[in-house]
Design an enzyme around this catalytic site. Structure first.
Site, PDB file in Angstrom:
ATOM      1  N   GLU A  17       0.723  -1.113  -0.049  1.00 11.88           N
ATOM      2  CA  GLU A  17      -0.109  -0.008  -0.066  1.00 11.88           C
ATOM      3  C   GLU A  17       0.955   1.399  -0.076  1.00 11.88           C
ATOM      4  O   GLU A  17       1.741   1.349   0.915  1.00 11.88           O
ATOM      5  CB  GLU A  17      -1.140  -0.099   1.345  1.00 11.88           C
ATOM      6  CG  GLU A  17      -1.730   1.194   1.333  1.00 11.88           C
ATOM      7  CD  GLU A  17      -2.848   1.136   2.369  1.00 11.88           C
ATOM      8  OE1 GLU A  17      -3.460   0.143   2.635  1.00 11.88           O
ATOM      9  OE2 GLU A  17      -2.923   2.162   3.055  1.00 11.88           O
ATOM     10  N   LYS A 273       8.125   3.478   1.748  1.00 10.13           N
ATOM     11  CA  LYS A 273       9.455   3.185   1.926  1.00 10.13           C
ATOM     12  C   LYS A 273       9.605   1.690   1.201  1.00 10.13           C
ATOM     13  O   LYS A 273       9.362   0.767   1.832  1.00 10.13           O
ATOM     14  CB  LYS A 273       9.693   3.109   3.456  1.00 10.13           C
ATOM     15  CG  LYS A 273       9.435   4.301   4.281  1.00 10.13           C
ATOM     16  CD  LYS A 273      10.661   5.123   4.310  1.00 10.13           C
ATOM     17  CE  LYS A 273      10.510   6.413   5.088  1.00 10.13           C
ATOM     18  NZ  LYS A 273      10.126   7.620   4.554  1.00 10.13           N
TER      19      LYS A 273
HETATM   20  P1  FAD Z   1     -17.866   0.884   7.461  1.00  9.25           P
HETATM   21  O1  FAD Z   1     -17.769  -0.465   6.887  1.00  9.25           O
HETATM   22  O2  FAD Z   1     -19.007   1.817   6.683  1.00  9.25           O
HETATM   23  O3  FAD Z   1     -18.053   0.827   9.230  1.00  9.25           O
HETATM   24  C1  FAD Z   1     -17.984   1.882   9.588  1.00  9.25           C
HETATM   25  C2  FAD Z   1     -18.478   1.766  11.232  1.00  9.25           C
HETATM   26  O4  FAD Z   1     -20.091   1.978  11.045  1.00  9.25           O
HETATM   27  C3  FAD Z   1     -18.087   0.512  12.004  1.00  9.25           C
HETATM   28  O5  FAD Z   1     -18.037   0.962  13.374  1.00  9.25           O
HETATM   29  C4  FAD Z   1     -19.325  -0.195  11.750  1.00  9.25           C
HETATM   30  O6  FAD Z   1     -19.553  -1.380  12.704  1.00  9.25           O
HETATM   31  C5  FAD Z   1     -20.401   0.495  11.654  1.00  9.25           C
HETATM   32  N1  FAD Z   1     -21.622   0.142  10.899  1.00  9.25           N
HETATM   33  C6  FAD Z   1     -21.592  -0.430   9.624  1.00  9.25           C
HETATM   34  N2  FAD Z   1     -22.604  -0.615   9.080  1.00  9.25           N
HETATM   35  C7  FAD Z   1     -23.625  -0.398   9.912  1.00  9.25           C
HETATM   36  C8  FAD Z   1     -25.038  -0.455  10.137  1.00  9.25           C
HETATM   37  N3  FAD Z   1     -25.839  -0.852   9.227  1.00  9.25           N
HETATM   38  N4  FAD Z   1     -25.652   0.248  11.289  1.00  9.25           N
HETATM   39  C9  FAD Z   1     -24.871   0.744  12.322  1.00  9.25           C
HETATM   40  N5  FAD Z   1     -23.442   0.770  12.242  1.00  9.25           N
HETATM   41  C10 FAD Z   1     -22.928   0.399  11.006  1.00  9.25           C
HETATM   42  N6  FAD Z   1      -9.367   5.975   5.103  1.00  9.25           N
HETATM   43  C11 FAD Z   1      -9.227   6.891   4.023  1.00  9.25           C
HETATM   44  O7  FAD Z   1      -9.698   8.035   4.476  1.00  9.25           O
HETATM   45  N7  FAD Z   1      -8.350   6.716   2.883  1.00  9.25           N
HETATM   46  C12 FAD Z   1      -8.094   5.292   2.654  1.00  9.25           C
HETATM   47  O8  FAD Z   1      -7.514   5.035   1.737  1.00  9.25           O
HETATM   48  C13 FAD Z   1      -7.954   4.405   3.580  1.00  9.25           C
HETATM   49  N8  FAD Z   1      -7.898   2.935   3.245  1.00  9.25           N
HETATM   50  C14 FAD Z   1      -7.855   2.052   4.230  1.00  9.25           C
HETATM   51  C15 FAD Z   1      -7.567   0.701   3.974  1.00  9.25           C
HETATM   52  C16 FAD Z   1      -7.630  -0.219   4.766  1.00  9.25           C
HETATM   53  C17 FAD Z   1      -7.091  -1.625   4.376  1.00  9.25           C
HETATM   54  C18 FAD Z   1      -8.360   0.093   6.016  1.00  9.25           C
HETATM   55  C19 FAD Z   1      -8.454  -1.092   7.033  1.00  9.25           C
HETATM   56  C20 FAD Z   1      -8.777   1.257   6.520  1.00  9.25           C
HETATM   57  C21 FAD Z   1      -8.642   2.265   5.393  1.00  9.25           C
HETATM   58  N9  FAD Z   1      -8.943   3.627   5.639  1.00  9.25           N
HETATM   59  C22 FAD Z   1      -8.925   4.630   4.901  1.00  9.25           C
HETATM   60  C23 FAD Z   1      -9.862   4.075   7.188  1.00  9.25           C
HETATM   61  C24 FAD Z   1     -11.339   3.849   7.036  1.00  9.25           C
HETATM   62  O9  FAD Z   1     -11.716   4.836   6.206  1.00  9.25           O
HETATM   63  C25 FAD Z   1     -11.708   4.095   8.530  1.00  9.25           C
HETATM   64  O10 FAD Z   1     -11.362   2.956   9.450  1.00  9.25           O
HETATM   65  C26 FAD Z   1     -13.277   4.383   8.523  1.00  9.25           C
HETATM   66  O11 FAD Z   1     -13.571   4.825   9.901  1.00  9.25           O
HETATM   67  C27 FAD Z   1     -14.286   3.215   8.361  1.00  9.25           C
HETATM   68  O12 FAD Z   1     -14.392   2.724   7.147  1.00  9.25           O
HETATM   69  P2  FAD Z   1     -15.003   1.462   6.675  1.00  9.25           P
HETATM   70  O13 FAD Z   1     -15.139   1.362   5.455  1.00  9.25           O
HETATM   71  O14 FAD Z   1     -14.499   0.438   7.536  1.00  9.25           O
HETATM   72  O15 FAD Z   1     -16.273   1.720   7.173  1.00  9.25           O
END
Ligand code: FAD
Length: 305
Positions: A17, A273
Site C-alpha cells: 500500500e 518506504k
Molecule cells: P464501514 O464498513 O461503513 O464501518 C464504519 C462503522 O460503521 C463501523 O463502526 C461499523 O461497525 C459501523 N456500521 C457499519 N454498518 C452499520 C449499520 N448498518 N448500522 C450501524 N453501524 C454500522 N481511510 C481513508 O480516508 N483513505 C484510505 O485510503 C483508507 N484506506 C484504508 C485501508 C484499509 C485496509 C483500512 C482497514 C482502512 C482504511 N481507511 C482509509 C480507514 C477507513 O476509512 C476508516 O477505518 C473508517 O472509519 C471506516 O471505514 P469502513 O469502510 O470500514 O466503514
C-alpha cells in the site's frame, strides 16, 4: 486482472500500500518508489485516497500509472463519507477509463467538525458506496475489516454482523487494519468463519519505522500493543536505526507466522518506504514460493476427490 481472480489462483498474495504525495510535493517521488516495489513482484499495489481532498486527484493518476505503465495490478482506494454521489460517479468513470478494475470501497473517517469537509447527505456506510460501484458494474470490490473491532463500534460481535452485511452487498475480498498480535487475528478469523464470511482476507501488516508513528496510529486505529512489542518500543525508541531494524524483524516474524498459518494474502503498509518492503520481501522469497506451491498441491488433492 481482477483481484478476486488473483485470489482464485490459490496462492498467497503479496500486496503493497502506498499513498499519494501531498499536492505541493512533486508526484514523481512516488514513481521512484513504485519502480523499486515492482522488482519485488507484488501481486498488486494499492493507492490510498486522501481525506480533505488533499491528494484525491492523484489516486486515480497513480493507480493508472501502476496499471498501464508499470503493468502491475492496481487497487484504488475510494471513500464516500464526504462526497456527493455525482463526485463518486465521476471517479468511478475515471477509474474505468483508465482500465482500473479494482476498488477498495471505504466509508472514510468521519470529518472533524469545523474542518474543510462536511458529512455527506448521501452516504452513511461503506455499504452505500459498494451498492453504487456494483450498479456501475464490472469492478472487483474490496473492503476494510478490523480484527480488534472498528473504533466506533463498542461491540465486536455487532461489528462482525455489520461486516457480514457489507460483504453480502458485493465484496470480493477484505483487507484488515494493521495489528501487532497475530493471536487476535486468528480469533477474528474464527469469528468470520462462524459468521459465514468466507471471502479471502489479506492481513494488513505495518513495519514500525519510528515510535511517534506508532503512537499516532494506535490513537487513530485503537489497535492493541502486545507486551513484546511495547518492550521493543521502550528499548529502542530513542535510537531510530535500532527501532527500524527491530520493527522490520517484528513484522517479518508476524508475516512468517501468518504464512505458516495459511493466510490468503499479506498487505504491507509500506509508508512509501521501498527499502523496508524490500528487506521483508527478500526474507520471505522461499517461504512465498513454498506457500504458493503448498496451496496449489492442496487444491490438486482436493480435485482428486
Ligand atoms: P464501514 O464498513 O461503513 O464501518 C464504519 C462503522 O460503521 C463501523 O463502526 C461499523 O461497525 C459501523 N456500521 C457499519 N454498518 C452499520 C449499520 N448498518 N448500522 C450501524 N453501524 C454500522 N481511510 C481513508 O480516508 N483513505 C484510505 O485510503 C483508507 N484506506 C484504508 C485501508 C484499509 C485496509 C483500512 C482497514 C482502512 C482504511 N481507511 C482509509 C480507514 C477507513 O476509512 C476508516 O477505518 C473508517 O472509519 C471506516 O471505514 P469502513 O469502510 O470500514 O466503514
Amino acid at each position: 486482472m481482477k483481484i478476486k481472480d488473483l485470489f482464485r489462483k490459490n496462492k498467497t498474495l503479496l500486496s503493497f500500500e502506498i499513498f499519494p504525495p501531498k499536492k505541493d510535493y512533486p508526484i514523481d517521488t512516488i514513481y521512484h518508489t513504485i519502480e523499486e516495489l515492482k522488482d519485488l513482484e507484488p501481486d498488486y499495489i494499492s493507492v490510498t485516497y486522501g481525506a480533505g481532498g488533499t491528494s484525491r486527484d492523484r489516486t486515480v493518476e497513480i493507480a493508472s500509472k501502476i496499471k498501464n505503465e508499470y503493468h502491475i495490478e492496481a487497487l484504488a482506494h475510494l471513500t464516500c463519507i464526504s462526497s456527493t454521489s455525482k463526485e463518486i460517479d465521476n471517479i468511478i468513470g475515471s477509474l474505468r477509463d483508465n482500465n482500473i478494475t479494482n476498488i477498495l470501497a471505504l466509508r472514510g473517517d468521519m470529518p472533524e467538525s469545523g474542518g474543510d469537509d462536511a458529512v455527506s447527505e448521501e452516504y452513511t456506510y461503506a455499504r452505500d458506496l459498494i451498492d453504487q460501484i456494483n450498479k456501475k458494474g464490472n469492478f472487483s470490490i474490496g473492503a476494510a475489516c478490523y480484527p480488534e473491532g472498528h473504533m466506533e463500534c463498542s461491540n465486536r460481535i455487532q461489528d462482525i454482523k455489520y461486516l457480514k452485511e457489507k460483504v453480502n452487498s458485493g465484496v470480493d475480498f477484505l483487507i484488515t487494519q494493521l495489528f501487532f498480535d497475530n493471536e487476535l487475528f486468528y480469533r477474528f478469523m474464527e469469528e468470520l468463519e462462524l459468521a459465514g464470511i468466507d471471502v479471502p482476507v489479506s492481513a494488513g501488516i505495518m513495519p514500525v519505522l519510528n515510535a511517534k508513528q506508532i503512537l499516532r496510529i494506535q490513537k487513530l486505529s485503537g489497535c492493541s500493543i502486545p507486551p513484546k512489542f511495547k518492550r521493543m518500543l521502550d528499548k529502542y525508541e530513542h535510537n531510530p536505526e535500532a527501532l527500524k531494524e527491530a520493527g522490520q524483524a517484528y513484522a517479518l516474524e508476524q508475516i512468517i507466522d501468518l504464512m505458516a498459518w495459511g493466510i490468503d494474502g499479506i498487505h504491507l503498509y509500506t509508508m512509501n518506504k521501498s527499502e523496508t518492503a524490500r528487506k521483508i520481501a527478500e526474507n520471505i522469497k522461499t517461504i512465498r514460493k513454498i506457500s504458493n506451491k503448498n496451496k496449489i498441491e492442496t487444491m490438486g488433492d482436493r480435485n482428486e476427490y
